[in-house]
Design a protein around this motif. Structure first.
Motif, PDB file in Angstrom:
ATOM      1  N   GLN A 147       0.905  -1.148   0.015  1.00  0.00           N
ATOM      2  CA  GLN A 147       0.006   0.155   0.026  1.00  0.00           C
ATOM      3  C   GLN A 147       0.790   1.478  -0.037  1.00  0.00           C
ATOM      4  N   LYS A 148       2.223   0.894   0.209  1.00  0.00           N
ATOM      5  CA  LYS A 148       2.983   2.312   0.192  1.00  0.00           C
ATOM      6  C   LYS A 148       3.680   2.438  -0.976  1.00  0.00           C
ATOM      7  N   HIS A 150       6.692   2.268  -4.023  1.00  0.00           N
ATOM      8  CA  HIS A 150       7.552   1.359  -4.572  1.00  0.00           C
ATOM      9  C   HIS A 150       8.999   2.046  -4.347  1.00  0.00           C
ATOM     10  N   PRO A 151       9.983   1.128  -3.868  1.00  0.00           N
ATOM     11  CA  PRO A 151      11.272   1.534  -3.442  1.00  0.00           C
ATOM     12  C   PRO A 151      11.980   2.382  -4.783  1.00  0.00           C
ATOM     13  N   ARG A 152      11.577   2.071  -5.709  1.00  0.00           N
ATOM     14  CA  ARG A 152      12.483   2.292  -6.997  1.00  0.00           C
ATOM     15  C   ARG A 152      11.799   3.633  -7.328  1.00  0.00           C
ATOM     16  N   THR A 153      10.383   3.439  -7.889  1.00  0.00           N
ATOM     17  CA  THR A 153       9.754   4.679  -8.394  1.00  0.00           C
ATOM     18  C   THR A 153       9.357   5.570  -7.270  1.00  0.00           C
ATOM     19  N   ASN A 154       9.373   5.241  -6.056  1.00  0.00           N
ATOM     20  CA  ASN A 154       8.567   6.053  -5.284  1.00  0.00           C
ATOM     21  C   ASN A 154       7.156   6.536  -5.615  1.00  0.00           C
ATOM     22  N   MET A 155       6.453   5.650  -6.045  1.00  0.00           N
ATOM     23  CA  MET A 155       4.861   5.909  -6.492  1.00  0.00           C
ATOM     24  C   MET A 155       4.270   4.554  -5.722  1.00  0.00           C
ATOM     25  N   ARG A 156       3.042   5.003  -5.698  1.00  0.00           N
ATOM     26  CA  ARG A 156       1.980   3.702  -5.186  1.00  0.00           C
ATOM     27  C   ARG A 156       1.972   2.839  -6.597  1.00  0.00           C
ATOM     28  N   THR A 159       0.229  -2.683  -9.398  1.00  0.00           N
ATOM     29  CA  THR A 159       0.787  -4.084  -9.569  1.00  0.00           C
ATOM     30  C   THR A 159       1.099  -4.810  -8.085  1.00  0.00           C
ATOM     31  N   ALA A 160       1.739  -4.281  -7.102  1.00  0.00           N
ATOM     32  CA  ALA A 160       2.232  -4.853  -6.023  1.00  0.00           C
ATOM     33  C   ALA A 160       0.691  -5.043  -5.254  1.00  0.00           C
ATOM     34  N   MET A 161      -0.157  -4.311  -5.211  1.00  0.00           N
ATOM     35  CA  MET A 161      -1.418  -4.403  -4.711  1.00  0.00           C
ATOM     36  C   MET A 161      -2.092  -5.566  -4.962  1.00  0.00           C
ATOM     37  N   TRP A 162      -2.228  -5.750  -6.388  1.00  0.00           N
ATOM     38  CA  TRP A 162      -2.992  -6.881  -6.924  1.00  0.00           C
ATOM     39  C   TRP A 162      -2.120  -8.033  -7.073  1.00  0.00           C
TER      40      TRP A 162
END
Length: 502
Positions: A147-148, A150-156, A159-162
């Motif tokens: 929910q936080k 992404h370590p590289r893009t610094n955006m929500r 893909t990680a959520m789903w």
């Protein structure tokens, strides 16, 4: 001019000039002895404290809980006896966003309540949903990472959520609620609150009952569509704060009806589902809600930082007659919430005025950061250990709760195998929602899946298929309508995808 208070230093000394710093001559450098300049700058550097890791953006107010029903057969808690009136604090929040996030985002809303009872503080830390995404706290940090940023893009990252949700079918119930109409309330006053976890009540006879707490809005339910919320966010990021503050300031005090569901202790062994599973609800037909009373919010904080940002809610705060259950998520939160407050606010965070109990407090915690107790917190300055001979505070055996009677059978309460993660979602989708709600649900899911890799979309849709064929078909159609269509037959599906009905 009316008399005004004198501006002073933090030590109480009058300040003669609050407009000009002290320098060595008209154009000379500033002097180190200008303590008040240094104090103001140093204090400004420290005005922000760590924000909450989750539930960082929040809104709150003071109020009163009034008990109008009679549940004395279930609990000895004085705060829940007929006629009781208890001062309280409520804080609502979003889960994922930072402090500067917009209020009108599709997200679960926190619903935290602190009751200042004569037996100590009782905190109920819940959400505006009766279930959650995971049933075991071991998965909670991983879920929150999705929910936080992404370590590289610094955006929500959708893909990680789903990806996480599609690999965790236990999340289906909460995902369905989140993507439904109720996932975007118009403001805090128009949503329900739930204790979510299973707690317990116990009475003077030592009988224990499992319980679910519900707080039903008396203002009615109102929700925004994604498009409507986007229009509001374009105008203000503080819509919830504005609505709650102005409603109370104008004297239109919002209220919530308090209800409980009750299960006899030993029935946990035989009911058709694990009653301590946070991804499940208790059917109302089997455990009908019982009216207890209501709470009303009727006073805005005088200082938001002192009374809302400093507020520390924790399920570790219970009182005699109220206790916990074997719910794994609840058991972990008993530790993690209090520990988060120790990190964020200081070792003695419960002595911050908004967290301080309104009843006498005596214990033997000593020293450390923010110790403002003085020398007699244990009852006598000479009693700084226990047992002692100096009239220090002693234990109260009558506060001891009865022992648990559940078997703890590993197969019965295992959190990884043998679970039906589909039936309750099916009932919600097919029996509770109407056609319009189902269409909006599927459209909201499709919108949230924008840019997600096709194989993750398909893996998630196969879970929807197992809930109900119309659910999977509806999401696939909504994806196609949104330009996110794909060929599910051409997508390689990994071994974590369910291939058969439960």
């Amino acid at each position: 001019m009316t008399d005004r208070p004198t501006l002073t230093t933090t030590a109480g000394s009058p300040i003669p000039d609050n407009q000009n710093s002290v320098s060595a001559g008209e154009r000379g450098p500033l002097l180190l002895q200008d303590y008040q300049l240094i104090e103001k700058l140093a204090h400004q550097n420290r005005e922000r404290i760590p924000e909450r890791t989750v539930h960082a953006k929040g809104w709150g107010a003071h109020g009163t809980l009034k008990i109008t029903g009679d549940i004395s057969r279930y609990t000895k808690a004085k705060a829940l006896q007929p006629g009781a009136e208890v001062p309280m604090l409520a804080r609502f929040s979003t889960v994922a966003g930072e402090q500067g996030a917009a209020d009108h985002e599709r997200d679960v809303r926190g619903f935290a309540l602190k009751f200042y009872t004569e037996e100590g503080n009782w905190d109920l830390v819940g959400n505006n949903t009766p279930v959650f995404f995971v049933r075991d706290a071991y998965k909670f940090p991983d879920f929150i990472h999705t929910q936080k940023r992404h370590p590289r893009t610094n955006m929500r990252s959708p893909t990680a959520m789903w990806d996480f949700w599609s690999l965790s079918p236990e999340s289906l119930h909460q995902v369905t609620i989140l993507m439904s109409d109720r996932g975007l309330p118009v403001d805090p006053m128009h949503m329900n609150g739930y204790g979510s976890h299973t707690y317990s009540l116990w009475n003077d006879a030592g009988e224990r009952f499992w319980v679910k707490f519900h707080f039903k809005t008396e203002q009615g339910h109102k929700h925004y569509s994604n498009a409507e919320a986007e229009q509001i966010v374009g105008k203000t990021r503080e819509g919830y704060q504005e609505a709650l503050y102005n409603t109370i300031e104008e004297g239109r005090f919002p209220r919530w009806k308090m209800q409980i569901q009750v299960m006899p202790e030993l029935e946990a062994e035989t009911c058709s589902f694990n009653p301590f599973d946070l991804t499940k609800v208790w059917p109302h037909a089997d455990y009908p809600p019982i009216d207890v009373g209501h709470f009303e919010l009727n006073r805005n904080p005088d200082n938001y930082f002192s009374e809302i940002e400093n507020a520390a809610f924790s399920p570790s705060n219970i009182v005699p007659g109220i206790s916990w259950s074997p719910d794994k998520m609840l058991q972990a939160r008993i530790f993690s919430y209090a520990d988060a407050h120790r990190h964020r606010l200081g070792t003695h965070y419960e002595q911050i005025p908004v967290n301080r109990p309104k009843c006498p407090v005596h214990h033997y915690n000593r020293d450390g950061e923010m110790n403002v107790y003085g020398g007699s917190i244990s009852g006598d300055v000479n009693a700084y250990y226990e047992p002692n001979s100096f009239n220090g505070a002693v234990e109260q055996p009558s506060a001891k709760e009865p022992p648990l009677k559940v078997s703890g059978n590993a197969d019965r309460y295992d959190h990884r195998t043998g679970h039906d993660d589909y039936s309750q979602v099916r009932a919600l989708f097919a029996e509770v929602m109407d056609d319009g709600e189902r269409q909006r649900l599927c459209a909201n899911i499709a919108g949230a899946m924008a840019g997600v890799p096709d194989y993750i979309k398909e893996r998630q849709c196969r879970h929807f298929d197992l809930v109900h064929p119309d659910y999977g078909a509806g999401v696939r159609k909504a994806l196609a309508d949104a330009g996110e269509g794909y060929d599910p037959n051409g997508i390689p599906v990994d071994e974590n995808t369910p291939q058969a009905a439960e």
